[in-house]
Each structure stands twice: as C-alpha cells, then as structure tokens.
Write a protein that holds these residues in place. Structure first.
Motif, PDB file in Angstrom:
ATOM      1  N   MET A  59       1.075  -1.224  -0.173  1.00 36.75           N
ATOM      2  CA  MET A  59       0.071   0.012  -0.153  1.00 36.75           C
ATOM      3  C   MET A  59       0.908   1.275   0.074  1.00 36.75           C
ATOM      4  N   ILE A  60       0.438   2.287  -0.706  1.00 34.88           N
ATOM      5  CA  ILE A  60       1.163   3.572  -0.749  1.00 34.88           C
ATOM      6  C   ILE A  60       0.779   4.389   0.653  1.00 34.88           C
ATOM      7  N   SER A  61       1.811   4.828   1.255  1.00 33.46           N
ATOM      8  CA  SER A  61       1.690   5.608   2.322  1.00 33.46           C
ATOM      9  C   SER A  61       1.400   6.996   1.876  1.00 33.46           C
ATOM     10  N   VAL A  62       0.418   7.589   2.719  1.00 30.41           N
ATOM     11  CA  VAL A  62      -0.065   9.094   2.201  1.00 30.41           C
ATOM     12  C   VAL A  62      -0.231   9.885   3.309  1.00 30.41           C
ATOM     13  N   LYS A  63       0.092  11.195   3.003  1.00 34.83           N
ATOM     14  CA  LYS A  63      -0.090  12.218   3.937  1.00 34.83           C
ATOM     15  C   LYS A  63      -1.012  13.230   3.325  1.00 34.83           C
ATOM     16  N   LEU A  64      -1.343  14.336   4.385  1.00 41.01           N
ATOM     17  CA  LEU A  64      -2.016  15.547   4.072  1.00 41.01           C
ATOM     18  C   LEU A  64      -1.121  16.540   3.936  1.00 41.01           C
ATOM     19  N   ARG A  65      -1.521  17.663   3.170  1.00 40.18           N
ATOM     20  CA  ARG A  65      -0.757  18.688   2.916  1.00 40.18           C
ATOM     21  C   ARG A  65      -1.513  19.724   2.242  1.00 40.18           C
ATOM     22  N   ASN A  66      -0.856  20.814   2.030  1.00 36.30           N
ATOM     23  CA  ASN A  66      -1.552  22.045   1.352  1.00 36.30           C
ATOM     24  C   ASN A  66      -1.306  21.676  -0.202  1.00 36.30           C
ATOM     25  N   LEU A  67      -2.108  22.338  -1.013  1.00 37.82           N
ATOM     26  CA  LEU A  67      -1.996  22.350  -2.411  1.00 37.82           C
ATOM     27  C   LEU A  67      -1.059  23.262  -2.809  1.00 37.82           C
ATOM     28  N   ARG A  68      -0.107  22.844  -3.880  1.00 41.33           N
ATOM     29  CA  ARG A  68       1.074  23.700  -4.366  1.00 41.33           C
ATOM     30  C   ARG A  68       0.687  24.013  -5.892  1.00 41.33           C
ATOM     31  N   HIS A  69       1.658  24.729  -6.130  1.00 39.56           N
ATOM     32  CA  HIS A  69       1.478  25.105  -7.919  1.00 39.56           C
ATOM     33  C   HIS A  69       2.228  23.926  -8.732  1.00 39.56           C
ATOM     34  N   GLN A  70       3.212  23.134  -8.131  1.00 38.90           N
ATOM     35  CA  GLN A  70       3.711  22.115  -8.626  1.00 38.90           C
ATOM     36  C   GLN A  70       2.644  21.115  -8.843  1.00 38.90           C
ATOM     37  N   ASP A  71       1.540  20.843  -8.250  1.00 37.40           N
ATOM     38  CA  ASP A  71       0.233  19.996  -8.305  1.00 37.40           C
ATOM     39  C   ASP A  71      -0.329  20.261  -9.697  1.00 37.40           C
ATOM     40  N   LYS A  72      -0.414  21.321 -10.244  1.00 42.33           N
ATOM     41  CA  LYS A  72      -1.263  21.680 -11.330  1.00 42.33           C
ATOM     42  C   LYS A  72      -1.818  20.453 -12.222  1.00 42.33           C
ATOM     43  N   GLU A  73      -0.594  20.170 -12.902  1.00 38.13           N
ATOM     44  CA  GLU A  73      -0.761  19.065 -14.219  1.00 38.13           C
ATOM     45  C   GLU A  73      -1.535  18.018 -13.455  1.00 38.13           C
ATOM     46  N   ALA A  74      -1.221  17.535 -12.447  1.00 44.15           N
ATOM     47  CA  ALA A  74      -1.761  16.145 -12.009  1.00 44.15           C
ATOM     48  C   ALA A  74      -3.358  16.512 -11.525  1.00 44.15           C
ATOM     49  N   VAL A  75      -3.691  17.795 -10.928  1.00 43.33           N
ATOM     50  CA  VAL A  75      -4.986  18.173 -10.490  1.00 43.33           C
ATOM     51  C   VAL A  75      -5.790  18.392 -11.815  1.00 43.33           C
ATOM     52  N   ILE A  76      -5.334  19.017 -12.742  1.00 41.88           N
ATOM     53  CA  ILE A  76      -5.965  19.243 -13.898  1.00 41.88           C
ATOM     54  C   ILE A  76      -6.479  17.957 -14.689  1.00 41.88           C
ATOM     55  N   SER A  77      -5.282  17.075 -14.744  1.00 39.34           N
ATOM     56  CA  SER A  77      -5.742  15.634 -15.348  1.00 39.34           C
ATOM     57  C   SER A  77      -6.675  14.920 -14.384  1.00 39.34           C
ATOM     58  N   MET A  78      -6.825  15.304 -13.264  1.00 39.24           N
ATOM     59  CA  MET A  78      -7.792  14.300 -12.373  1.00 39.24           C
ATOM     60  C   MET A  78      -9.188  15.103 -12.518  1.00 39.24           C
ATOM     61  N   LEU A  79      -9.380  16.359 -12.824  1.00 37.94           N
ATOM     62  CA  LEU A  79     -10.227  16.992 -12.905  1.00 37.94           C
ATOM     63  C   LEU A  79     -10.986  16.782 -14.344  1.00 37.94           C
ATOM     64  N   ARG A  80     -10.176  16.410 -15.029  1.00 40.99           N
ATOM     65  CA  ARG A  80     -10.621  16.204 -16.816  1.00 40.99           C
ATOM     66  C   ARG A  80     -11.054  14.813 -17.056  1.00 40.99           C
ATOM     67  N   ASP A  81     -10.710  13.813 -16.001  1.00 40.02           N
ATOM     68  CA  ASP A  81     -10.975  12.374 -15.905  1.00 40.02           C
ATOM     69  C   ASP A  81     -12.478  12.097 -15.683  1.00 40.02           C
ATOM     70  N   PRO A  82     -13.370  11.702 -17.020  1.00 40.14           N
ATOM     71  CA  PRO A  82     -14.784  11.554 -16.465  1.00 40.14           C
ATOM     72  C   PRO A  82     -14.875  10.330 -15.509  1.00 40.14           C
ATOM     73  N   GLN A  83     -14.044   9.366 -15.129  1.00 37.77           N
ATOM     74  CA  GLN A  83     -14.238   8.413 -14.039  1.00 37.77           C
ATOM     75  C   GLN A  83     -14.249   9.023 -12.806  1.00 37.77           C
ATOM     76  N   VAL A  84     -13.289  10.190 -12.547  1.00 43.88           N
ATOM     77  CA  VAL A  84     -13.347  10.693 -11.205  1.00 43.88           C
ATOM     78  C   VAL A  84     -14.435  11.782 -10.860  1.00 43.88           C
ATOM     79  N   MET A  85     -14.564  12.460 -11.982  1.00 47.12           N
ATOM     80  CA  MET A  85     -15.899  13.312 -11.761  1.00 47.12           C
ATOM     81  C   MET A  85     -17.079  12.839 -11.825  1.00 47.12           C
ATOM     82  N   ARG A  86     -17.387  11.766 -11.900  1.00 52.26           N
ATOM     83  CA  ARG A  86     -18.672  11.097 -12.185  1.00 52.26           C
ATOM     84  C   ARG A  86     -19.477  11.416 -11.060  1.00 52.26           C
ATOM     85  N   PHE A  87     -19.075  11.512  -9.862  1.00 52.04           N
ATOM     86  CA  PHE A  87     -19.926  11.756  -8.617  1.00 52.04           C
ATOM     87  C   PHE A  87     -19.744  12.977  -8.202  1.00 52.04           C
ATOM     88  N   LEU A  88     -18.998  13.994  -8.798  1.00 55.96           N
ATOM     89  CA  LEU A  88     -18.420  15.323  -8.178  1.00 55.96           C
ATOM     90  C   LEU A  88     -19.011  16.431  -9.130  1.00 55.96           C
TER      91      LEU A  88
END
Length: 154
Positions: free
Chosen positions: A1-30
């Motif tokens: 299992m991948i170990s995770v943490k919580l943190r603040n959003l950062r500028h360098q997250d933009k590409e991954a966030v945009i990709s997630m928001l453009r994913d119809p599977q992720v956004m199906r219930f959001l």
C-alpha cells in the motif's frame, strides 16, 4: 500500500490536478458530474490554490499529488468528501486519507454537523464508508442522484 499524508495544495500539483478534474471516471460523482473542460479545470485549480478547503493527499515518500480529502462548505453546510486520481484507485488510499483528515479536523469540527452523501451508484465510496465504520443515517437525493447520508464516527 502507498503511504499517504495530507498537505496544502501547491503550484507544482497543477498538472496532476487538471488531469484528475478532466477524468470522467473521477468526476462521475463530483460537481457537475462530468469531466471539466480545460479552462474550467484551470479556473478550479487557481481557486483551490488561493482559497483552500480540502487537504491535498500526497504520497508520503515522493510527495506526488494523489487527490483531495476533507471538508468544504457547500450551500452553507460542511460537506466531507474526497476524490483520488483514478490511477491510484484500489490501493486503500481513500480510507487512509479520510482517517487522516478526520483525525486532523476532530479538534475543530463537530462531525455531527458534517454531511457525507454517497450516491447509490458509488459502490467504491460506500465500501470506504463501511470500512471506516461510518453509519448510514438516512436516504436522500443530491443533484438528482439518490443515495445515503452518513455520519462520521471516530
């Protein structure tokens, strides 16, 4: 299992966030229940960066952005939710992120006032709620979808 943490959003997250928001599977219930267009996703990211609500979920070892988890005010009601990049689904990350967020927020939030809605078709999120021991309190509908409201238990 991948170990995770919580943190603040950062500028360098933009590409991954945009990709997630453009994913119809992720956004199906959001949100609008569809993948966001490029300009919508960009605007969403900039807003989340300047007015943070939910925590960013990241890989503890690499700091790679994985998703969001926590509470956001929706129509004046504190709403607990999470969304994870689809390539990370099935790794127990959602349950772990929820545990971390509940632990972090427990001293400042009365969880009896927090709403958690899970659509009937969102079987994966129902399993997360069951794994965490959250109790279904009543049936309801949100944005035209039928589902259940849950109470967060610690």
């Amino acid at each position: 299992m991948i170990s995770v943490k919580l943190r603040n959003l950062r500028h360098q997250d933009k590409e991954a966030v945009i990709s997630m928001l453009r994913d119809p599977q992720v956004m199906r219930f959001l949100g609008p229940r569809r993948a966001l267009a490029e300009d919508e996703a960009d605007s969403w990211f900039e807003s989340a960066l300047t007015n943070p609500t939910r925590f960013a979920v990241a890989n503890s070892d690499t700091d790679e952005f994985i998703g969001f988890c926590g509470i956001k005010q929706i129509d004046g009601v504190p709403d607990f939710g999470y969304f994870i990049r689809s390539e990370f689904w099935g790794n127990g990350i959602a349950a772990k992120a929820c545990e971390l967020a509940v632990e972090r927020l427990s001293s400042e939030i009365d969880f009896d006032t927090v709403q958690v809605f899970i659509a009937d078709d969102n079987v994966a999120s129902q399993r997360v709620a069951q794994k965490l021991g959250w109790q279904a309190t009543h049936n309801g509908a949100q944005d035209g979808e039928h589902g259940r409201y849950y109470r967060i238990t610690m």
